[in-house]
Design a protein around this motif. Structure first.
Motif, PDB file in Angstrom:
ATOM      1  N   ALA A  87      92.423  13.511  45.676  1.00  0.00           N
ATOM      2  CA  ALA A  87      91.723  14.106  44.535  1.00  0.00           C
ATOM      3  C   ALA A  87      90.463  14.820  44.983  1.00  0.00           C
ATOM      4  CB  ALA A  87      91.391  13.022  43.503  1.00  0.00           C
ATOM      5  N   PHE A  88      89.741  14.196  45.912  1.00  0.00           N
ATOM      6  CA  PHE A  88      88.499  14.802  46.396  1.00  0.00           C
ATOM      7  C   PHE A  88      88.784  16.081  47.171  1.00  0.00           C
ATOM      8  CE2 PHE A  88      84.994  15.334  49.373  1.00  0.00           C
ATOM      9  CZ  PHE A  88      83.911  15.242  48.516  1.00  0.00           C
ATOM     10  N   GLU A  89      89.749  16.036  48.063  1.00  0.00           N
ATOM     11  CA  GLU A  89      90.076  17.221  48.855  1.00  0.00           C
ATOM     12  C   GLU A  89      90.594  18.347  47.971  1.00  0.00           C
ATOM     13  OE1 GLU A  89      92.768  15.531  51.698  1.00  0.00           O
ATOM     14  OE2 GLU A  89      91.181  15.247  53.187  1.00  0.00           O
ATOM     15  N   ALA A  90      91.321  17.983  46.911  1.00  0.00           N
ATOM     16  CA  ALA A  90      91.853  19.002  45.995  1.00  0.00           C
ATOM     17  C   ALA A  90      90.738  19.755  45.289  1.00  0.00           C
ATOM     18  CB  ALA A  90      92.780  18.352  44.979  1.00  0.00           C
ATOM     19  N   THR A  91      89.653  19.065  44.947  1.00  0.00           N
ATOM     20  CA  THR A  91      88.544  19.749  44.280  1.00  0.00           C
ATOM     21  C   THR A  91      87.871  20.744  45.221  1.00  0.00           C
ATOM     22  OG1 THR A  91      86.980  17.958  44.822  1.00  0.00           O
ATOM     23  CG2 THR A  91      88.105  17.825  42.701  1.00  0.00           C
ATOM     24  N   GLY A  92      87.818  20.418  46.506  1.00  0.00           N
ATOM     25  CA  GLY A  92      87.259  21.359  47.469  1.00  0.00           C
ATOM     26  C   GLY A  92      88.095  22.620  47.583  1.00  0.00           C
ATOM     27  N   ARG A  93      89.409  22.441  47.640  1.00  0.00           N
ATOM     28  CA  ARG A  93      90.294  23.611  47.710  1.00  0.00           C
ATOM     29  C   ARG A  93      90.227  24.435  46.424  1.00  0.00           C
ATOM     30  NH1 ARG A  93      93.553  19.695  50.279  1.00  0.00           N
ATOM     31  NH2 ARG A  93      94.662  19.256  48.344  1.00  0.00           N
ATOM     32  N   ALA A  94      90.040  23.753  45.287  1.00  0.00           N
ATOM     33  CA  ALA A  94      89.951  24.461  44.006  1.00  0.00           C
ATOM     34  C   ALA A  94      88.729  25.362  43.964  1.00  0.00           C
ATOM     35  CB  ALA A  94      89.922  23.457  42.850  1.00  0.00           C
ATOM     36  N   TYR A  95      87.648  24.923  44.593  1.00  0.00           N
ATOM     37  CA  TYR A  95      86.423  25.727  44.639  1.00  0.00           C
ATOM     38  C   TYR A  95      86.703  27.075  45.317  1.00  0.00           C
ATOM     39  CZ  TYR A  95      81.425  26.708  45.244  1.00  0.00           C
ATOM     40  OH  TYR A  95      80.178  27.280  45.182  1.00  0.00           O
ATOM     41  N   LEU A  96      87.341  27.007  46.462  1.00  0.00           N
ATOM     42  CA  LEU A  96      87.638  28.220  47.212  1.00  0.00           C
ATOM     43  C   LEU A  96      88.623  29.109  46.449  1.00  0.00           C
ATOM     44  CD1 LEU A  96      87.290  29.836  49.799  1.00  0.00           C
ATOM     45  CD2 LEU A  96      89.038  28.409  50.870  1.00  0.00           C
ATOM     46  N   ALA A  97      89.617  28.490  45.834  1.00  0.00           N
ATOM     47  CA  ALA A  97      90.607  29.258  45.078  1.00  0.00           C
ATOM     48  C   ALA A  97      89.959  29.983  43.905  1.00  0.00           C
ATOM     49  CB  ALA A  97      91.717  28.323  44.580  1.00  0.00           C
ATOM     50  N   PHE A  98      89.034  29.318  43.225  1.00  0.00           N
ATOM     51  CA  PHE A  98      88.363  29.948  42.091  1.00  0.00           C
ATOM     52  C   PHE A  98      87.547  31.151  42.542  1.00  0.00           C
ATOM     53  CE2 PHE A  98      84.755  30.624  39.313  1.00  0.00           C
ATOM     54  CZ  PHE A  98      85.343  30.652  38.061  1.00  0.00           C
ATOM     55  N   ALA A  99      86.801  30.998  43.622  1.00  0.00           N
ATOM     56  CA  ALA A  99      85.961  32.097  44.110  1.00  0.00           C
ATOM     57  C   ALA A  99      86.793  33.319  44.459  1.00  0.00           C
ATOM     58  CB  ALA A  99      85.158  31.631  45.321  1.00  0.00           C
ATOM     59  N   ARG A 100      87.984  33.096  44.994  1.00  0.00           N
ATOM     60  CA  ARG A 100      88.843  34.211  45.365  1.00  0.00           C
ATOM     61  C   ARG A 100      89.484  34.872  44.153  1.00  0.00           C
ATOM     62  NH1 ARG A 100      92.049  32.159  50.773  1.00  0.00           N
ATOM     63  NH2 ARG A 100      90.845  33.421  52.241  1.00  0.00           N
ATOM     64  N   LYS A 101      89.891  34.073  43.191  1.00  0.00           N
ATOM     65  CA  LYS A 101      90.625  34.599  42.049  1.00  0.00           C
ATOM     66  C   LYS A 101      89.707  35.216  41.004  1.00  0.00           C
ATOM     67  CE  LYS A 101      94.289  33.398  38.779  1.00  0.00           C
ATOM     68  NZ  LYS A 101      95.206  32.330  38.304  1.00  0.00           N
ATOM     69  N   HIS A 102      88.477  34.722  40.892  1.00  0.00           N
ATOM     70  CA  HIS A 102      87.557  35.177  39.852  1.00  0.00           C
ATOM     71  C   HIS A 102      86.196  35.561  40.456  1.00  0.00           C
ATOM     72  CE1 HIS A 102      90.441  33.654  36.906  1.00  0.00           C
ATOM     73  NE2 HIS A 102      90.459  32.519  37.561  1.00  0.00           N
ATOM     74  N   PRO A 103      86.165  36.596  41.304  1.00  0.00           N
ATOM     75  CA  PRO A 103      84.908  36.929  41.980  1.00  0.00           C
ATOM     76  C   PRO A 103      83.784  37.337  41.032  1.00  0.00           C
ATOM     77  CG  PRO A 103      86.551  38.653  42.306  1.00  0.00           C
ATOM     78  CD  PRO A 103      87.265  37.487  41.707  1.00  0.00           C
ATOM     79  N   GLY A 104      84.122  38.038  39.949  1.00  0.00           N
ATOM     80  CA  GLY A 104      83.071  38.437  39.007  1.00  0.00           C
ATOM     81  C   GLY A 104      82.412  37.236  38.361  1.00  0.00           C
ATOM     82  N   HIS A 105      83.224  36.306  37.906  1.00  0.00           N
ATOM     83  CA  HIS A 105      82.675  35.073  37.335  1.00  0.00           C
ATOM     84  C   HIS A 105      81.857  34.316  38.368  1.00  0.00           C
ATOM     85  CE1 HIS A 105      85.905  35.573  34.219  1.00  0.00           C
ATOM     86  NE2 HIS A 105      84.926  35.136  33.459  1.00  0.00           N
ATOM     87  N   TYR A 106      82.390  34.205  39.588  1.00  0.00           N
ATOM     88  CA  TYR A 106      81.715  33.443  40.638  1.00  0.00           C
ATOM     89  C   TYR A 106      80.324  34.011  40.912  1.00  0.00           C
ATOM     90  CZ  TYR A 106      81.008  30.933  45.019  1.00  0.00           C
ATOM     91  OH  TYR A 106      80.492  30.116  46.010  1.00  0.00           O
ATOM     92  N   ILE A 107      80.237  35.332  41.017  1.00  0.00           N
ATOM     93  CA  ILE A 107      78.938  35.960  41.278  1.00  0.00           C
ATOM     94  C   ILE A 107      77.990  35.720  40.109  1.00  0.00           C
ATOM     95  CG2 ILE A 107      77.756  38.166  41.631  1.00  0.00           C
ATOM     96  CD1 ILE A 107      80.367  39.132  43.009  1.00  0.00           C
ATOM     97  N   ALA A 108      78.484  35.862  38.878  1.00  0.00           N
ATOM     98  CA  ALA A 108      77.638  35.613  37.708  1.00  0.00           C
ATOM     99  C   ALA A 108      77.131  34.178  37.697  1.00  0.00           C
ATOM    100  CB  ALA A 108      78.426  35.904  36.429  1.00  0.00           C
ATOM    101  N   MET A 109      77.965  33.243  38.098  1.00  0.00           N
ATOM    102  CA  MET A 109      77.617  31.826  38.081  1.00  0.00           C
ATOM    103  C   MET A 109      76.602  31.456  39.156  1.00  0.00           C
ATOM    104  SD  MET A 109      81.572  30.677  37.603  1.00  0.00           S
ATOM    105  CE  MET A 109      81.438  29.002  38.203  1.00  0.00           C
ATOM    106  N   PHE A 110      76.815  31.963  40.390  1.00  0.00           N
ATOM    107  CA  PHE A 110      76.072  31.441  41.530  1.00  0.00           C
ATOM    108  C   PHE A 110      75.142  32.437  42.225  1.00  0.00           C
ATOM    109  CE2 PHE A 110      80.031  28.798  41.509  1.00  0.00           C
ATOM    110  CZ  PHE A 110      79.427  27.601  41.152  1.00  0.00           C
ATOM    111  N   GLU A 111      75.267  33.732  41.920  1.00  0.00           N
ATOM    112  CA  GLU A 111      74.504  34.714  42.682  1.00  0.00           C
ATOM    113  C   GLU A 111      73.697  35.680  41.818  1.00  0.00           C
ATOM    114  OE1 GLU A 111      77.190  36.702  45.344  1.00  0.00           O
ATOM    115  OE2 GLU A 111      78.228  34.837  45.806  1.00  0.00           O
ATOM    116  N   SER A 112      73.700  35.472  40.526  1.00  0.00           N
ATOM    117  CA  SER A 112      73.031  36.429  39.641  1.00  0.00           C
ATOM    118  C   SER A 112      71.557  36.118  39.423  1.00  0.00           C
ATOM    119  CB  SER A 112      73.731  36.440  38.278  1.00  0.00           C
ATOM    120  OG  SER A 112      73.589  35.176  37.636  1.00  0.00           O
TER     121      SER A 112
END
Length: 204
Positions: A87-112
């Motif tokens: 479960a823990f390792e899956a959440t780490g992989r999900a983080y990377l998958a989200f950043a790749r699939k939703h770059p606009g959201h990711y930037i708004a969330m963490f880099e704006s």
């Protein structure tokens, strides 16, 4: 002539989608509200029916991103059950998958530069995503003696920071190159961290 902006089917969401595409193209500070309106096909004046400024528009994009992110993290956590490690390792992989699939959201969330406390709704969504990783960390570390156990919030913050670093350096086309895929870098980094805590066996 009636202005198109006042008859747009879903003006608010259209503006958010426009902002996301502009964020991906130009960064969170590289566009104006007028550009967002033009991209959405509405008049600049129509924007102010929903947003007072560009920061409010980005904050709403970030809120939606965190809602999606929290859902994905929860799904990954649930899919890894009943194994706390899986479960823990899956959440780490999900983080990377989200950043790749939703770059606009990711930037708004963490880099704006938008504060996660800008609105109660944004804060709530961000905390929901954070709580999933903290729960996964707490599950995994519950067998560590209390006097040696790191707080779940620190444990999860370390993994979050590691995940963010891999995304920024190697998964966002920044020009940095690695001889290993980002997924492998993240998985091995998490493995080293967990071995240091005694949560997975040491390599032979």
């Amino acid at each position: 002539m009636t202005k198109r902006g006042y008859h747009h089917g879903n003006l608010k969401q259209a503006l958010i989608e426009a902002a996301l595409s502009l964020i991906e193209e130009k960064g969170p500070t590289g566009f104006t509200l007028s550009e967002a309106a033009k991209t959405a096909g509405v008049t600049p004046a129509a924007v102010y029916r929903h947003f007072q400024g560009r920061e409010d528009l980005i904050a709403e994009a970030a809120r939606q991103g965190f809602e999606m992110f929290a859902d994905l993290m929860q799904y990954a956590y649930d899919k890894g059950q009943p194994s706390a490690l899986a479960a823990f390792e899956a959440t780490g992989r999900a983080y990377l998958a989200f950043a790749r699939k939703h770059p606009g959201h990711y930037i708004a969330m963490f880099e704006s530069g938008i504060s996660l406390n800008r609105t109660p709704e944004l804060s709530l969504a961000a905390n929901r995503a954070k709580s999933v990783l903290e729960k996964a960390a707490a599950d995994l570390s519950q067998h560590i003696p209390p006097e040696k156990r790191p707080p779940a919030s620190m444990f999860s913050a370390h993994i979050w920071a590691m995940s963010h670093g891999v995304v920024e350096l190697y998964a966002r086309n920044t020009g940095a190159t690695s001889p290993f895929p980002p997924e492998d870098l993240l998985e091995s980094g998490i493995g080293i961290y967990l071995r240091g805590l005694g949560l997975v066996p040491q390599d032979e």
